[in-house]
Design an enzyme around this catalytic site. Structure first.
Site, PDB file in Angstrom:
ATOM      1  CB  SER A  58      44.987 -12.781  50.551  1.00  0.00           C
ATOM      2  OG  SER A  58      45.743 -13.977  50.506  1.00  0.00           O
ATOM      3  CE  LYS A 119      48.533 -13.244  53.511  1.00  0.00           C
ATOM      4  NZ  LYS A 119      47.233 -12.751  52.989  1.00  0.00           N
TER       5      LYS A 119
END
Length: 291
Positions: A58, A119
């Site tokens: 990700s 993230k």
């Protein structure tokens, strides 16, 4: 020397040897030492810094599966997710707390879970944020981004570049090696912090209706924009369920220590060849563009 004196000398010698043996096998002291060592390690991991393993794609292109990095715990203060093991219930607020900056790469534990994600912070409390046709809009303006060509990431057991997620992007480079040829876009946040993202085309996260980030929450996204379960997706979709409470931020990613391509087996002779070269020491802080 008299016989009784000689016997006494030998007896004293035996007693000294027995005392030395008892001192050498003071198991309580050994156990206390081990306990203190474990507590010191756990305390360091919980309050100062800990290692972190990248399990997903990700955050490509900057982070690859198999990267090991250092996460510091103190930059944002301490909360219920700070301890190494997530055993505490939700506790509002942070001790010595401060908000992250836009662009920081952070470790986050989604609400109601015990799994750590990694993230990038895009929106802060009070920001209006939306995604339109793959472009992030912040406070009514699109975040500037520019096409930066492609980047070849070598295919290996940890970076498979499968056709389901990367259709048409697995190619043979001039060297003859299989690579994942990723389209790169350079994104620059207000204030000048910039970083590379991957945008390979349409995905369900390319459109996200505008919201205002609530007080005490942050909006997080992965750099691999078409392959990241982040604040754009619900918890049921393995995402973050929208803006995340700042209490769920566990720390800031600092730099890569080393990286493994997943080719190692149980045989120690295979271990050296599994190290990816050139990744150790790579900073995970965004670049500051001149203003």
């Amino acid at each position: 020397m008299a016989a009784d004196e000689l016997a006494l000398t030998h007896e004293e010698g035996f007693e000294e040897q027995a005392a030395e043996t008892r001192r050498a096998t003071d198991w309580w002291a050994e156990l206390r030492g081990i306990v203190w060592l474990v507590l010191a390690v756990l305390g360091f991991h919980s309050l100062v810094a800990k290692p972190f393993y990248i399990p997903s794609e990700s955050m490509m292109p900057g982070l690859l599966v198999g990267d090991r990095l250092v996460v510091t715990k103190y930059p944002y203060g301490y909360s219920f997710v700070t301890p190494t093991f997530h055993l505490l219930p939700f506790i509002p607020g942070r001790l010595f707390g401060r908000l992250p900056e836009r662009g920081d790469v952070v470790i986050v534990t989604p609400p109601g879970t015990e799994t750590d994600y990694i993230k990038r912070v895009i929106g802060l409390p009070g920001d209006r944020i939306a995604v339109r046709e793959g472009v992030v809009w912040l406070n009514g303006k699109p975040i500037p981004r520019r096409a930066a060509g492609t980047r070849d990431v070598p295919v290996d057991p940890n970076t498979r570049c499968d056709a389901d997620h990367y259709p048409g992007l697995r190619v043979t480079a001039a060297s003859g090696r299989q690579v994942c040829r990723l389209p790169i876009f350079r994104e620059t946040l207000p204030g000048g912090r910039s970083y590379d993202t991957v945008d390979k085309g349409w995905s369900p996260g390319d459109n996200y209706p505008e919201i205002r980030v609530p007080e005490g929450r942050v909006f997080l996204m992965g750099d691999n924009r078409d392959n990241s379960a982040d604040s754009r997706f619900s918890i049921a979709q393995n995402g973050l369920g929208g803006p995340v409470p700042w209490e769920n931020i566990g720390g800031r990613a600092e730099f890569i220590t080393f990286s493994l391509d997943g080719s190692a087996s149980w045989n120690p002779l295979s271990w050296p060849g599994s190290f990816r070269s050139g990744r150790a020491g790579t900073s995970l802080h965004p670049t500051q563009e001149p203003r």
